[in-house]
Structure formats: structure tokens, C-alpha cells
Write a protein that holds these residues in place. Sequence first.
Motif, mmCIF file in Angstrom:
data_model
loop_
_atom_site.group_PDB
_atom_site.id
_atom_site.type_symbol
_atom_site.label_atom_id
_atom_site.label_comp_id
_atom_site.label_asym_id
_atom_site.label_seq_id
_atom_site.Cartn_x
_atom_site.Cartn_y
_atom_site.Cartn_z
ATOM 1 N N ALA A 278 -2.311 -6.404 6.580
ATOM 2 C CA ALA A 278 -1.319 -5.486 6.022
ATOM 3 C C ALA A 278 -1.977 -4.217 5.508
ATOM 4 O O ALA A 278 -1.473 -3.103 5.714
ATOM 5 N N LEU A 279 -3.117 -4.358 4.831
ATOM 6 C CA LEU A 279 -3.839 -3.197 4.319
ATOM 7 C C LEU A 279 -4.383 -2.343 5.460
ATOM 8 O O LEU A 279 -4.340 -1.098 5.396
ATOM 9 N N GLN A 280 -4.877 -2.979 6.500
ATOM 10 C CA GLN A 280 -5.377 -2.230 7.648
ATOM 11 C C GLN A 280 -4.261 -1.423 8.301
ATOM 12 O O GLN A 280 -4.439 -0.247 8.649
ATOM 13 N N LEU B 291 -2.551 -5.148 -4.437
ATOM 14 C CA LEU B 291 -2.867 -4.653 -3.092
ATOM 15 C C LEU B 291 -1.674 -4.813 -2.151
ATOM 16 O O LEU B 291 -1.423 -3.958 -1.296
ATOM 17 N N ARG B 292 -0.923 -5.913 -2.294
ATOM 18 C CA ARG B 292 0.304 -6.060 -1.503
ATOM 19 C C ARG B 292 1.266 -4.911 -1.812
ATOM 20 O O ARG B 292 1.921 -4.377 -0.912
ATOM 21 N N ALA B 293 1.358 -4.545 -3.098
ATOM 22 C CA ALA B 293 2.247 -3.453 -3.482
ATOM 23 C C ALA B 293 1.789 -2.140 -2.872
ATOM 24 O O ALA B 293 2.610 -1.338 -2.413
ATOM 25 N N ILE B 294 0.486 -1.889 -2.861
ATOM 26 C CA ILE B 294 -0.029 -0.664 -2.251
ATOM 27 C C ILE B 294 0.370 -0.601 -0.784
ATOM 28 O O ILE B 294 0.874 0.423 -0.300
ATOM 29 N N ALA B 295 0.162 -1.692 -0.073
ATOM 30 C CA ALA B 295 0.539 -1.717 1.345
ATOM 31 C C ALA B 295 2.038 -1.505 1.510
ATOM 32 O O ALA B 295 2.487 -0.742 2.379
ATOM 33 N N ALA B 296 2.835 -2.167 0.670
ATOM 34 C CA ALA B 296 4.285 -2.059 0.787
ATOM 35 C C ALA B 296 4.764 -0.633 0.517
ATOM 36 O O ALA B 296 5.613 -0.099 1.246
ATOM 37 N N PHE B 297 4.228 0.004 -0.522
ATOM 38 C CA PHE B 297 4.654 1.365 -0.837
ATOM 39 C C PHE B 297 4.263 2.338 0.268
ATOM 40 O O PHE B 297 5.016 3.264 0.579
ATOM 41 N N ARG B 298 3.099 2.133 0.877
ATOM 42 C CA ARG B 298 2.737 2.993 2.008
ATOM 43 C C ARG B 298 3.654 2.751 3.198
ATOM 44 O O ARG B 298 4.074 3.705 3.870
ATOM 45 N N LEU C 34 -8.635 1.953 1.354
ATOM 46 C CA LEU C 34 -8.601 1.590 2.775
ATOM 47 C C LEU C 34 -7.313 0.852 3.112
ATOM 48 O O LEU C 34 -7.222 0.208 4.156
ATOM 49 N N GLY C 35 -6.300 0.983 2.240
ATOM 50 C CA GLY C 35 -5.047 0.277 2.434
ATOM 51 C C GLY C 35 -3.819 1.127 2.186
ATOM 52 O O GLY C 35 -2.759 0.583 1.883
ATOM 53 N N GLY C 36 -3.965 2.467 2.283
ATOM 54 C CA GLY C 36 -2.799 3.327 2.181
ATOM 55 C C GLY C 36 -2.861 4.407 1.132
ATOM 56 O O GLY C 36 -2.101 5.373 1.177
ATOM 57 N N ILE C 37 -3.763 4.280 0.144
ATOM 58 C CA ILE C 37 -3.893 5.293 -0.902
ATOM 59 C C ILE C 37 -4.524 6.556 -0.323
ATOM 60 O O ILE C 37 -5.495 6.479 0.433
ATOM 61 N N ASN C 38 -3.991 7.736 -0.693
ATOM 62 C CA ASN C 38 -4.634 8.970 -0.237
ATOM 63 C C ASN C 38 -4.716 10.045 -1.323
ATOM 64 O O ASN C 38 -4.767 11.237 -1.042
ATOM 65 N N ALA C 39 -4.732 9.599 -2.591
ATOM 66 C CA ALA C 39 -4.915 10.529 -3.703
ATOM 67 C C ALA C 39 -5.368 9.724 -4.919
ATOM 68 O O ALA C 39 -5.041 8.540 -5.046
ATOM 69 N N VAL C 40 -6.118 10.379 -5.807
ATOM 70 C CA VAL C 40 -6.595 9.699 -7.009
ATOM 71 C C VAL C 40 -6.529 10.649 -8.200
ATOM 72 O O VAL C 40 -6.684 11.863 -8.052
#
Length: 341
Positions: free
Chosen positions: A48-50, A266-273, A301-307
Motif C-alpha cells: 500500500a505504501l509503495q 502508516l496506513r493512514a498516510i497511504a489512505a490519505f494519499r 516513501l509512502g505518499g508524503i511530499n512535504a514536511v
Amino acid sequence: MTMQPDLQAKTGTILETARTQVLEQGTGLSESQLLEILRLPDRDLPAALQLAHEVRLRHCGEDVEVEGIISIKTGGCPEDCHFCSQSGLFDSPVRGVWLDIPELVRAAKETAATGATEFCIVAAVRGPDIKLMNQIKFAIDRINEAVDINIACSLGMLTQRQVDQLASWGVHRYNHNLETARSYFPEVVTTHSYEERLDTCNMVKDAGMELCCGALIGMGESLEQRAELAAQLAALEPHEVPLNFLNPRPGTPLENQGIMDGKDALRAIAAFRLAMPRTVLRYAGGRELTLGDLGTKAGLLGGINAVIVGNYLTTLGRPADADLNLLVELNMPIKELQKTL
């Protein structure tokens, strides 16, 4: 055990569907589909993260946006957001403090020196009064004289006149989080409504500013409500979604809630992306506790593109150098400054 093959088939189906629907067609997952992602077994989390990472690269590009934040007014807020130690209604250690303009300018310079393209001025208020608006205008002018950086603001709920003023002053982006799903909102805040927050968000968008509208997960909401929130944010179509994870603060009603499980985060990160393939999805508060170093890397490496680099409003974040070095390690370029207003 007899249901295991069915579970595997269903898991394969949702990821296969997401690959076609989100990656190839650019259409975010629905609320019911997002719930399936949030329910994925641990063995399917890497896939899912990939997939979420592939979606980010295809629909957002490889650049990572870096932002610094600072509070012009900390503490003493009249609202009762149950997660927030800045509320004047709770017995928390945070006390009201104002920063002067030279301190803001210095912070903006330090933020720009990290390579950040965005500097956000935050105030712990229900909404700004005339005095605060005048201070914001003066601060914007002084920062623009001193450093080339996009200026964002987070000042609570706004009137139409205040929205128009901020836009005319060149505010690049306005932050106003929904925080949680509409169905769970009354469990977290009672002094204002979900609809009031939504009204400010819509006015910001209509005025031509970019809308930053985020989530705080791990407050006791169900997986169904987490999926609901992701779908509601997707419908709002914000430019950016900061993803916060509850860091339980002493003296607040949620001080004993506990820290969210890293795999659920991490599941939430993938889901939001997968809900918002083209949105800037930003790491924000709580990730250093919920995810740690390895989890932070997995999310990038799982959908985040800002910090957000450095410290947050009332808590310490990861050192800026740690995040910047990690971006170098992952060969992720920092987005260059672009003035849009």
C-alpha cells in the motif's frame, strides 16, 4: 482461518483497484474504499505504501516542500479543542505569550536558510481582532523586506473582510484544519462547529489563496471516521493537507489517550494519499513519537511530499537537520520557491 483466502482476495482487489483508479486515472478512492485501505493487514502495508509513493511521484512530482512555523500568540485561546494545550480553558503548562516583529523576521530568515519555501505565522485565537490583523500586516511587510519566502497564516476563523485583507496583503496560503470527521467533531470541540471551520475554508479558496486544511488522527476516532475525514478533505480539495498524529498533552482532556500505533499511522498516510492523489500531503505534529526515524522514512516513501522542519507550536519536533539529511539520503529534492500571489 477459513476466511483468510477471502481476505487475501479482497486485499488484492482494493490495491489493484487503487492502482487503476488512482495511479492510472488520477481519481481518489471513495470513503468505503479508503476504509478497506485502513483495514489492510500488516503484510499488505508495504504494498500500500509503495503504491501511494508511486501515486505521489506521478501526480505531484518528486519535489518535497519544506515549511517552518512560528506562533505570534501562544496559549490563552478561548476554544476547547480537547487535544490542544493552548486552550485557556484547560489546566495545561502553556501560558499566553506574544512574539514581537523582530523575532518573527529572525525566525523567517532562519526558516529560509533551511531551504524552506514557506513560513507560517500562527496565532492561538478563535479568530483575529483588529489589533492582531494590524500586527499581521506589519509582520508581513517586514518579512517581505528581509527575506524571499512565501508567507502563510493560521489565525482561526475569519470573516469575509479578513479573508480579503489577507489575500490583498499577499498571504500565499491559509491554514485552517478540519482536524477530525464531521461525525466525531462534537467529541473533540464544543465551542465552535465543524461548519464554522468549513465556512472559513471555503472563503479562503474563493479569495484565491491556497487552502491548507489538515487532520489530527489518533484522538479516539474509529477507522470509519478516519475514512470519513479523508473523504471530506478530498471533497474540499485543499492545496495542502498537514497530517498530524495526536501527541497527548498534559492538562488536556486527551492527555491519557495514548500514542497511535505506528502501523496504523502508516496506513493512514497511504489512505490519505490514495484519497487525494494531487494534494500536498505534509508531515506535521506527532510523527516523531508515533513513527520515529524508521517510520518517518517509510512515510516519505509512502505518499508524503512535504514536511514541517524544526519545532511545532507547543511541542518539539525532529531537528531540522535530521529531516533535511533524510531528504538527501532519499534523493528527494526540496521544492524551489515560487511566488504565486
